[in-house]
Design an enzyme around this catalytic site. Structure first.
Site, PDB file in Angstrom:
ATOM      1  N   TRP A 102       0.449  -1.437   0.051  1.00 54.25           N
ATOM      2  CA  TRP A 102       0.114  -0.131  -0.258  1.00 54.25           C
ATOM      3  C   TRP A 102       0.631   1.562  -0.107  1.00 54.25           C
ATOM      4  O   TRP A 102       0.642   2.996  -0.997  1.00 54.25           O
ATOM      5  CB  TRP A 102      -1.174   0.499   1.247  1.00 54.25           C
ATOM      6  CG  TRP A 102      -2.221  -0.591   1.203  1.00 54.25           C
ATOM      7  CD1 TRP A 102      -1.994  -2.760   1.204  1.00 54.25           C
ATOM      8  CD2 TRP A 102      -2.634  -1.448  -0.223  1.00 54.25           C
ATOM      9  NE1 TRP A 102      -3.364  -3.111   0.969  1.00 54.25           N
ATOM     10  CE2 TRP A 102      -3.613  -2.216  -0.313  1.00 54.25           C
ATOM     11  CE3 TRP A 102      -3.423  -0.180  -0.799  1.00 54.25           C
ATOM     12  CZ2 TRP A 102      -4.629  -2.290  -0.740  1.00 54.25           C
ATOM     13  CZ3 TRP A 102      -4.420  -0.620  -1.880  1.00 54.25           C
ATOM     14  CH2 TRP A 102      -4.989  -1.614  -2.415  1.00 54.25           C
ATOM     15  N   ASP A 172      -1.383   7.151   5.832  1.00 57.12           N
ATOM     16  CA  ASP A 172      -2.425   6.048   5.425  1.00 57.12           C
ATOM     17  C   ASP A 172      -3.075   4.843   6.555  1.00 57.12           C
ATOM     18  O   ASP A 172      -2.414   3.828   6.761  1.00 57.12           O
ATOM     19  CB  ASP A 172      -2.347   5.027   4.151  1.00 57.12           C
ATOM     20  CG  ASP A 172      -3.404   4.174   3.755  1.00 57.12           C
ATOM     21  OD1 ASP A 172      -4.031   4.156   4.405  1.00 57.12           O
ATOM     22  OD2 ASP A 172      -2.665   3.872   2.935  1.00 57.12           O
ATOM     23  N   LYS A 196     -12.762  -1.479   6.871  1.00 56.02           N
ATOM     24  CA  LYS A 196     -12.318  -2.328   7.758  1.00 56.02           C
ATOM     25  C   LYS A 196     -12.595  -2.265   9.100  1.00 56.02           C
ATOM     26  O   LYS A 196     -13.318  -2.701   9.210  1.00 56.02           O
ATOM     27  CB  LYS A 196     -10.683  -1.752   7.645  1.00 56.02           C
ATOM     28  CG  LYS A 196     -10.019  -2.648   6.393  1.00 56.02           C
ATOM     29  CD  LYS A 196      -9.779  -1.344   5.281  1.00 56.02           C
ATOM     30  CE  LYS A 196      -8.108  -1.457   4.383  1.00 56.02           C
ATOM     31  NZ  LYS A 196      -8.590  -2.848   2.887  1.00 56.02           N
TER      32      LYS A 196
HETATM   33  N1  PMP Z   1      -4.080   1.631   2.027  1.00 59.08           N
HETATM   34  C1  PMP Z   1      -4.442   0.752   2.926  1.00 59.08           C
HETATM   35  C2  PMP Z   1      -2.914   0.148   3.774  1.00 59.08           C
HETATM   36  C3  PMP Z   1      -5.327  -0.623   2.193  1.00 59.08           C
HETATM   37  O1  PMP Z   1      -5.535  -1.254   3.420  1.00 59.08           O
HETATM   38  C4  PMP Z   1      -5.970  -0.625   1.388  1.00 59.08           C
HETATM   39  C5  PMP Z   1      -7.195  -1.328   0.947  1.00 59.08           C
HETATM   40  N2  PMP Z   1      -6.841  -3.133   1.091  1.00 59.08           N
HETATM   41  C6  PMP Z   1      -5.882   1.199   0.369  1.00 59.08           C
HETATM   42  C7  PMP Z   1      -5.018   1.975   0.664  1.00 59.08           C
HETATM   43  C8  PMP Z   1      -6.741   1.020  -0.923  1.00 59.08           C
HETATM   44  O2  PMP Z   1      -8.195   1.467  -0.613  1.00 59.08           O
HETATM   45  P1  PMP Z   1      -8.990   1.362  -1.193  1.00 59.08           P
HETATM   46  O3  PMP Z   1      -9.417  -0.040  -1.863  1.00 59.08           O
HETATM   47  O4  PMP Z   1     -10.226   2.453  -0.514  1.00 59.08           O
HETATM   48  O5  PMP Z   1      -9.189   2.916  -2.389  1.00 59.08           O
END
Ligand code: PMP
Length: 360
Positions: A102, A172, A196
């Protein structure tokens, strides 16, 4: 059939009391004589609910004064791009700390908009740790430092917030928000996709220091400008009303069950149970350095990848859902967010033990 224990990494399990309340209120919400999804976001009932949700979140997270709380859209991914759009000045660099998939994606998106420096990375050890703070090569003139306090795919979590001097720290916190106390004063901005620990996908919660908002450039479109969203109480356009409502129910449920301190204690006990079992077995393995193990996402492997299919089939039949690891890592992953009870983790551990005995 009945509701199973759901170990999905996201969209993830929600508290059952929240789902029941939403079900009971689905056709008629309060005195609206319509669903919460069918009424104006500018009506007084919706505004009151939205304000209560914000107040509850502020209370739960002990948000210091001088921060705005925004309820936005776009998923965390959109904000990977929107953050540099708002804060990376042309003459400055932005520092990213890579600890997994991520943070890699966040840095990659930022590269299209800003001068990205990778100030530290654990890619060379397959993202099994947080690079020691002393090894970070930070630029004191960077526009911000970006970290990913919990890497959902790798199961790697910071257990302390890094000191980065006077450069604004951005996190994040998609997969750790509300799981443990958080000293927000250390951050200039945190953001989290809701799916989550907050509610349904399509909603992003952002907590941002007022000073940082002053940097948002007038040259970008309003819809991307955080200062505009803040000035309009996250109602620059129609917000995700259903997501905001459900988030509000989750916050109330959290308050009823003792708030973040109680949740943190429960999460610590859940994590201890599963990691303790994995470490004590000579069958399963977790690849992450002990000091960086996530309390929310627990990846583990079986002794041979050929066993994975049987493990998944049998676990699902036993009422344990979504244990397949992310395709980038393979193996299994148990996501044990706030809504997963200790009994769910105990049931998983019992299943793992039984599986290991039968397939040793
Ligand atoms: N950052 C983290 C730490 C994540 O776990 C996720 C999704 N699992 C995201 C960003 C991306 O999120 P989204 O699908 O809501 O764009």
């Amino acid at each position: 059939m009945s509701r199973a224990y759901n170990f999905s990494a996201g969209p993830a399990a929600l508290p059952e009391d929240v789902l029941r309340q939403a079900q009971a209120e689905m056709l008629e919400w309060g005195t609206a004589r319509a669903s919460v999804m069918e009424i104006s976001h500018r009506g007084k009932d919706f505004i009151a609910m939205a304000e209560q949700a914000e107040a509850d979140l502020r209370e739960l997270l002990a948000v210091p004064s001088g921060y705005k709380v925004l309820f936005l859209q776009g998923g965390a991914t959109q904000h990977f791009a929107q953050i540099p759009m708002n804060f990376a000045r042309p003459e400055q660099t932005v520092d990213y700390i890579l600890t997994g998939d991520w943070s890699e994606k966040a840095a990659q998106e930022a590269k299209t908009l800003a001068k990205v420096r990778i100030a530290a990375s654990s890619a060379d050890t397959n993202y099994d740790r947080i690079p020691a703070r002393a090894s970070w090569d930070l630029d004191p003139d960077a526009a911000y430092v970006h970290v990913t306090p919990n890497e959902t795919i790798r199961g790697v979590e910071y257990h302390t917030i890094p000191e980065v001097g006077s450069v604004p720290l951005i996190g994040d916190i998609s997969s750790t928000i509300l799981s443990r106390p958080l000293d927000l004063s250390k951050y200039a901005l945190v953001y989290a996709g809701a799916q989550k620990n907050i509610g349904p996908s399509g909603l992003v919660v952002m907590i941002i220091r007022d000073e940082l908002l002053e940097r948002c450039p007038k040259t970008i479109a309003k819809i991307f400008n955080y200062a505009e969203h803040a000035a309009q109480g996250s109602m620059l356009n129609t917000p995700n009303t259903w997501g905001w409502y459900l988030a509000g129910l989750v916050f109330q449920s959290l308050k009823r069950s003792g708030g973040i301190a109680a949740m943190a204690e429960r999460n610590r006990a859940k994590a201890e149970l599963i990691y303790g079992y994995i470490d004590g077995s000579n069958y399963y393995r977790n690849p992450v350095e002990v000091s960086a193990r996530s309390r929310m996402n627990v990846p583990f492997t079986l002794p041979r990848a050929e066993l994975d299919a049987a493990f998944l089939k049998e676990s699902e039949a036993a009422g344990l859902l979504a244990l397949k690891g992310h395709r980038a890592v393979g193996g299994m992953r148990a996501s044990i967010y706030n809504a997963m009870p200790l009994e769910g983790v105990q049931t998983l551990v019992d299943f793992m033990d039984d599986f290991a005995r039968r397939n040793g």
